[in-house]
Motif scaffolding. Structure first.
Motif, short mmCIF file in Angstrom:
data_model
loop_
_atom_site.label_atom_id
_atom_site.label_comp_id
_atom_site.label_asym_id
_atom_site.label_seq_id
_atom_site.Cartn_x
_atom_site.Cartn_y
_atom_site.Cartn_z
N TYR A 58 9.69 -16.71 122.82
CA TYR A 58 10.67 -17.78 122.63
C TYR A 58 11.24 -17.72 121.21
O TYR A 58 12.43 -17.89 121.01
CB TYR A 58 10.05 -19.15 122.89
N ASN A 59 10.37 -17.48 120.23
CA ASN A 59 10.84 -17.36 118.85
C ASN A 59 11.79 -16.18 118.69
O ASN A 59 12.80 -16.27 118.01
CB ASN A 59 9.66 -17.20 117.88
N TYR A 60 11.42 -15.09 119.33
CA TYR A 60 12.27 -13.90 119.26
C TYR A 60 13.63 -14.18 119.88
O TYR A 60 14.67 -13.84 119.30
CB TYR A 60 11.58 -12.71 119.97
N ILE A 61 13.63 -14.81 121.04
CA ILE A 61 14.90 -15.08 121.74
C ILE A 61 15.77 -16.04 120.92
O ILE A 61 16.99 -15.91 120.87
CB ILE A 61 14.65 -15.61 123.16
N GLU A 62 15.11 -16.96 120.23
CA GLU A 62 15.86 -17.87 119.36
C GLU A 62 16.53 -17.10 118.22
O GLU A 62 17.70 -17.34 117.89
CB GLU A 62 14.89 -18.89 118.75
N SER A 63 15.80 -16.16 117.64
CA SER A 63 16.40 -15.37 116.55
C SER A 63 17.50 -14.47 117.10
O SER A 63 18.49 -14.21 116.42
CB SER A 63 15.34 -14.57 115.78
N CYS A 64 17.34 -14.02 118.36
CA CYS A 64 18.40 -13.23 119.00
C CYS A 64 19.69 -14.05 119.10
O CYS A 64 20.78 -13.53 118.84
CB CYS A 64 18.00 -12.82 120.42
N ALA A 65 19.53 -15.31 119.49
CA ALA A 65 20.70 -16.19 119.66
C ALA A 65 21.42 -16.37 118.33
O ALA A 65 22.65 -16.32 118.26
CB ALA A 65 20.26 -17.53 120.22
N GLU A 66 20.63 -16.55 117.27
CA GLU A 66 21.22 -16.72 115.92
C GLU A 66 22.01 -15.50 115.52
O GLU A 66 23.15 -15.59 115.06
CB GLU A 66 20.09 -16.90 114.89
N LYS A 67 21.38 -14.33 115.69
CA LYS A 67 22.02 -13.08 115.26
C LYS A 67 23.24 -12.77 116.12
O LYS A 67 24.23 -12.21 115.63
CB LYS A 67 21.02 -11.92 115.34
N TRP A 68 23.19 -13.14 117.39
CA TRP A 68 24.34 -12.94 118.27
C TRP A 68 25.50 -13.79 117.77
O TRP A 68 26.62 -13.31 117.63
CB TRP A 68 23.97 -13.33 119.71
N ASN A 69 25.22 -15.06 117.49
CA ASN A 69 26.28 -15.98 117.04
C ASN A 69 26.86 -15.56 115.70
O ASN A 69 28.01 -15.82 115.40
CB ASN A 69 25.75 -17.41 116.97
N GLU A 70 26.02 -14.92 114.87
CA GLU A 70 26.51 -14.42 113.57
C GLU A 70 27.24 -13.09 113.71
O GLU A 70 27.79 -12.58 112.74
CB GLU A 70 25.33 -14.25 112.61
N GLY A 71 27.17 -12.53 114.91
CA GLY A 71 27.83 -11.23 115.13
C GLY A 71 27.09 -10.07 114.47
O GLY A 71 27.70 -9.07 114.10
N LYS A 72 25.76 -10.22 114.32
CA LYS A 72 24.99 -9.18 113.63
C LYS A 72 24.24 -8.26 114.60
O LYS A 72 24.18 -7.05 114.40
CB LYS A 72 23.96 -9.83 112.70
N THR A 73 23.62 -8.86 115.60
CA THR A 73 22.86 -8.07 116.58
C THR A 73 23.07 -8.67 117.95
O THR A 73 23.07 -9.89 118.10
CB THR A 73 21.34 -8.09 116.25
N PHE A 74 23.25 -7.79 118.95
CA PHE A 74 23.51 -8.24 120.32
C PHE A 74 22.40 -7.70 121.20
O PHE A 74 22.35 -6.50 121.47
CB PHE A 74 24.90 -7.76 120.76
N ASP A 75 21.53 -8.59 121.59
CA ASP A 75 20.34 -8.20 122.35
C ASP A 75 20.54 -8.46 123.83
O ASP A 75 20.83 -9.59 124.24
CB ASP A 75 19.13 -8.99 121.82
N PHE A 76 20.38 -7.42 124.64
CA PHE A 76 20.56 -7.54 126.08
C PHE A 76 19.25 -7.30 126.82
O PHE A 76 18.46 -6.42 126.42
CB PHE A 76 21.56 -6.50 126.59
N SER A 77 19.07 -8.02 127.92
CA SER A 77 17.99 -7.72 128.85
C SER A 77 18.59 -6.89 129.98
O SER A 77 19.70 -7.17 130.44
CB SER A 77 17.40 -9.02 129.41
N VAL A 78 17.86 -5.87 130.37
CA VAL A 78 18.36 -4.94 131.38
C VAL A 78 17.72 -5.26 132.73
O VAL A 78 16.49 -5.34 132.83
CB VAL A 78 18.03 -3.48 131.00
N PHE A 79 18.54 -5.44 133.76
CA PHE A 79 18.05 -5.74 135.12
C PHE A 79 18.49 -4.62 136.07
O PHE A 79 19.64 -4.16 136.03
CB PHE A 79 18.61 -7.08 135.60
#
Lengths: 203, 203
Positions: A58-79
């Motif tokens: 959950y902490n990791y996903i929260e940091s993912c959301a921050e970085k996504w919104n800042e346009g720094k890192t875009f983390d995807f889950s693959v299905f």
């Protein structure tokens, strides 16, 4: 690209897999698959160990959301399309907006490798980045034992640029690169065999 | 809990290295502005419209970076004159790996100042902070900086194509020099160096 905010779509639907922006609702499944593949993942990546918990996720996903919104890192889950199951992750990191440089990071669960999924993903992401941002440089770095990952890079026409000694926590790594500058790319292409020989890349 | 434990001050034979804060901006800018023509050849951030405000903003960011342990930037202060004469710092790139950058007052060149300061940082980084790798990136034509790297014991590790921006905002190649804590790998890199220079056509 310098002043353009980097935005990547939340969803990429490809032939065999779908990339979805990582969100909290995926957490349980992500942790489950990570633990099922821990030995496989830890062979080349060091972002988790056996103590990795749903709280960590959950902490990791929260940091993912921050970085996504800042346009720094875009983390995807693959299905996987055929099963609907979560099978791994891929990140697009903005190394430098000024320099137009991006880097990919990725892993797939054991049993889903060797099917061309990651090759497909990298192809799609690269196409998108080229169309939208015309980057000067896209990098893939992988542990020097991870020939599967190296294969993904080479199948997507990335060029071998060199070896970094003592990368993340002491492992050596290979760098593969796509360069916009045609002359430089041609030069790098011309020295591929010599570099592979010097750096013992057997692929 | 601190990961790298960098102190805010280092004392060398002739200089004090003080963690940058906005407090240093005025004095640092005086030097930068006086040496603008000289410094801007190799510092792409030093544009024609670079002001004291830019310095202050940058140092605010660096102060935060120091706290977050993302980068450790220091003013170089002459002990005798108490004057700011330059800056040197490490940007953390990977876990326990960093890249060193610096600039120096034009009037202070040729006195072994960067060599003295870089040695202090290297010793602390590898022996106390437990960094496993340090890099220096230079432009192809920046022979002075390459000599600084070589004198400090760094070894040519390869080219990184289209990885830097020069003062005209052109995307250019970077030369990468590396210093490793692992003596065996360092020796291996030293042995590879002449062949690498040959393959990359680096003189």
């Amino acid at each position: 690209m310098k002043n353009k905010k980097i935005n990547i779509p939340d969803l990429f639907k490809l032939e065999n897999v779908t990339l979805k922006r990582t969100e909290k609702s995926f957490a349980q499944e992500r942790v489950k698959v990570l633990h099922e593949n821990l030995e496989h993942v830890l062979e080349f990546l060091k972002f988790a160990d056996s103590s990795y918990s749903i709280e960590d996720e959950y902490n990791y996903i929260e940091s993912c959301a921050e970085k996504w919104n800042e346009g720094k890192t875009f983390d995807f889950s693959v299905f996987e399309n055929s099963t609907g199951k979560y099978i791994g992750s891929v990140s697009v990191m903005v190394k430098s907006k000024t320099r137009g440089e991006f880097e990919y990071g990725y892993w797939l669960a054991k049993g889903t490798t060797g099917k061309g999924y990651m090759t497909q993903i990298i192809k799609a992401l690269t196409q998108y980045l080229k169309t939208e941002y015309d980057p000067y440089r896209i990098i893939i770095r992988c542990n020097d034992s991870n020939l599967n990952s190296a294969g993904v890079a080479l199948r997507n026409d990335f060029l071998f640029e060199g070896r970094g000694f003592c990368g993340d926590l002491d492992d050596d790594y290979y760098t593969f690169v796509k360069i916009k500058n045609i002359k430089k790319a041609e030069h790098l292409k011309s020295i591929q065999q010599q570099l592979k020989q010097l750096f013992e890349l057997k692929i | 809990m601190s990961k790298y434990n960098f102190p805010e001050t280092f004392i060398t034979d002739r200089f004090i290295l003080e963690a940058v804060t906005p407090f240093h901006a005025e004095e640092a800018y005086e030097v930068i502005d006086r040496c603008r023509g000289y410094l801007s050849e190799w510092l792409p951030w030093l544009s024609d419209d670079y002001t004291q405000d830019n310095t202050e903003s940058f140092y605010e960011i660096q102060q935060q970076n120091f706290e977050d342990e993302d980068a450790f930037h220091f003013m170089i202060i002459d002990k005798e004159s108490d004057a700011v004469i330059g800056s040197i710092g490490i940007d953390i790139k990977d876990n326990f790996a960093g890249a060193i950058g610096y600039w120096l007052d034009e009037n202070q060149q040729g006195k072994g100042i960067i060599a003295e300061c870089i040695q202090t940082l290297i010793e602390f980084s590898l022996e106390e902070a437990n960094l496993i790798r340090l890099d220096i990136y230079t432009e192809l034509e920046n022979i002075k900086s390459q000599k600084v790297a070589e004198k400090a014991g760094f070894v040519f590790e390869g080219m990184r194509y289209s990885q830097m921006v020069d003062m005209r905002s052109d995307i250019i190649d970077a030369v990468r020099y590396t210093l490793l804590a692992d003596k065996t790998k360092m020796q291996k890199l030293k042995e590879l160096e002449p062949k690498l220079k040959d393959v990359y056509s680096f003189k």
